[in-house]
Design a protein around this motif. Structure first.
Motif, short mmCIF file in Angstrom:
data_model
loop_
_atom_site.label_atom_id
_atom_site.label_comp_id
_atom_site.label_asym_id
_atom_site.label_seq_id
_atom_site.Cartn_x
_atom_site.Cartn_y
_atom_site.Cartn_z
N LEU A 1 0.85 -1.18 0.00
CA LEU A 1 0.00 0.00 0.00
C LEU A 1 0.90 1.23 0.00
O LEU A 1 1.78 1.37 0.85
N ILE A 2 0.69 2.11 -1.00
CA ILE A 2 1.49 3.33 -1.11
C ILE A 2 0.56 4.53 -1.24
O ILE A 2 -0.63 4.39 -1.51
N SER A 3 1.12 5.71 -1.09
CA SER A 3 0.35 6.94 -1.20
C SER A 3 0.00 7.22 -2.66
O SER A 3 0.65 6.71 -3.58
N HIS A 4 -1.01 8.05 -2.86
CA HIS A 4 -1.36 8.48 -4.20
C HIS A 4 -0.19 9.20 -4.85
O HIS A 4 0.11 9.01 -6.03
N LYS A 5 0.51 10.00 -4.07
CA LYS A 5 1.65 10.76 -4.61
C LYS A 5 2.74 9.81 -5.09
O LYS A 5 3.32 10.00 -6.17
N ALA A 6 3.06 8.78 -4.30
CA ALA A 6 4.08 7.81 -4.71
C ALA A 6 3.63 7.05 -5.95
O ALA A 6 4.42 6.83 -6.87
N TRP A 7 2.35 6.67 -5.99
CA TRP A 7 1.82 5.96 -7.16
C TRP A 7 1.92 6.84 -8.40
O TRP A 7 2.35 6.39 -9.46
N LYS A 8 1.54 8.12 -8.25
CA LYS A 8 1.56 9.04 -9.39
C LYS A 8 2.99 9.24 -9.90
O LYS A 8 3.23 9.27 -11.11
N THR A 9 3.95 9.35 -9.01
CA THR A 9 5.35 9.51 -9.40
C THR A 9 5.84 8.28 -10.16
O THR A 9 6.45 8.40 -11.23
N ASP A 10 5.56 7.10 -9.64
CA ASP A 10 5.97 5.86 -10.31
C ASP A 10 5.24 5.69 -11.64
O ASP A 10 5.81 5.22 -12.62
N TRP A 11 3.96 6.07 -11.68
CA TRP A 11 3.15 5.95 -12.89
C TRP A 11 3.72 6.85 -13.99
O TRP A 11 3.88 6.42 -15.13
N ALA A 12 4.05 8.10 -13.63
CA ALA A 12 4.62 9.03 -14.60
C ALA A 12 5.95 8.49 -15.14
O ALA A 12 6.22 8.56 -16.34
N ARG A 13 6.76 7.91 -14.25
CA ARG A 13 8.04 7.33 -14.66
C ARG A 13 7.80 6.16 -15.62
O ARG A 13 8.51 6.02 -16.63
N SER A 14 6.81 5.33 -15.36
CA SER A 14 6.54 4.18 -16.23
C SER A 14 6.01 4.62 -17.59
O SER A 14 6.28 3.98 -18.60
N LEU A 15 5.27 5.73 -17.64
CA LEU A 15 4.76 6.22 -18.91
C LEU A 15 5.90 6.68 -19.83
O LEU A 15 5.82 6.54 -21.05
N ARG A 16 6.96 7.21 -19.22
CA ARG A 16 8.11 7.65 -20.02
C ARG A 16 8.83 6.47 -20.68
O ARG A 16 9.54 6.63 -21.66
N GLY A 17 8.63 5.27 -20.15
CA GLY A 17 9.27 4.09 -20.70
C GLY A 17 8.47 3.38 -21.77
O GLY A 17 8.92 2.37 -22.31
N VAL A 18 7.29 3.88 -22.10
CA VAL A 18 6.44 3.25 -23.11
C VAL A 18 7.01 3.53 -24.49
O VAL A 18 7.37 4.66 -24.81
#
Length: 155
Positions: A55-72
């Motif tokens: 379980l992580i914070s929304h902020k941590a999820w959003k940061t990781d999500w943005a990072r993963s989008l850059r790898g698409v």
């Protein structure tokens, strides 16, 4: 007694009920949301299956999500460059003025594993779901030795 007075013969119209998230789980999600570095192991029951991860914070999820989008990769990948910021802008526009802090409606997991009866586990780096879809939960993750025989644990 006439049919009009019989309480058992009331209208057959469906009663609409709104799913309500578990208050304790909402409070736990809000607590984790206070520290973007925090992560707690959790197991959820969602849609008849088991889902566990951190379980992580929304902020941590959003940061990781943005990072993963850059790898698409692939055609159209460039469309994702500003997507996280566009989502934030849309949320701000929709909310308008600052709203009082309310309890979270979403839950975010890192390194989530989904287990359903009809197949093997599915591992997801990030997962986001509605708290109203969680029908049960427990702190911690399942014991990985469950289902193993005594002989296979010795190997």
């Amino acid at each position: 007694m006439s049919e009009e007075q019989d309480p058992l013969r009331e209208s057959a119209a469906p009663i609409v009920t709104e799913p309500v998230p578990d208050l304790q789980l909402q409070m736990l999600v809000r607590l984790v949301g206070q520290d973007p570095q925090a992560a707690l192991p959790i197991t959820l029951f969602v849609g008849g299956g088991l889902l566990y991860g951190d379980l992580i914070s929304h902020k941590a999820w959003k940061t990781d999500w943005a990072r993963s989008l850059r790898g698409v990769d692939g055609p159209g990948a460039h469309l994702l460059e500003r997507f996280p910021e566009q989502v934030d802008e849309a949320v701000s526009d929709k909310q308008g003025r600052p709203v009082p802090q309310r309890l979270p409606q979403w839950i975010h997991l890192r390194d989530a594993t989904s287990v359903v009866a009809a197949g093997g586990p599915v591992v997801m780096p990030l997962w986001r779901g509605r708290l109203t879809d969680v029908s049960g939960w427990s702190l911690g993750k399942p014991d990985s030795s469950l289902g193993e025989t005594e002989d296979s644990r010795r190997l």
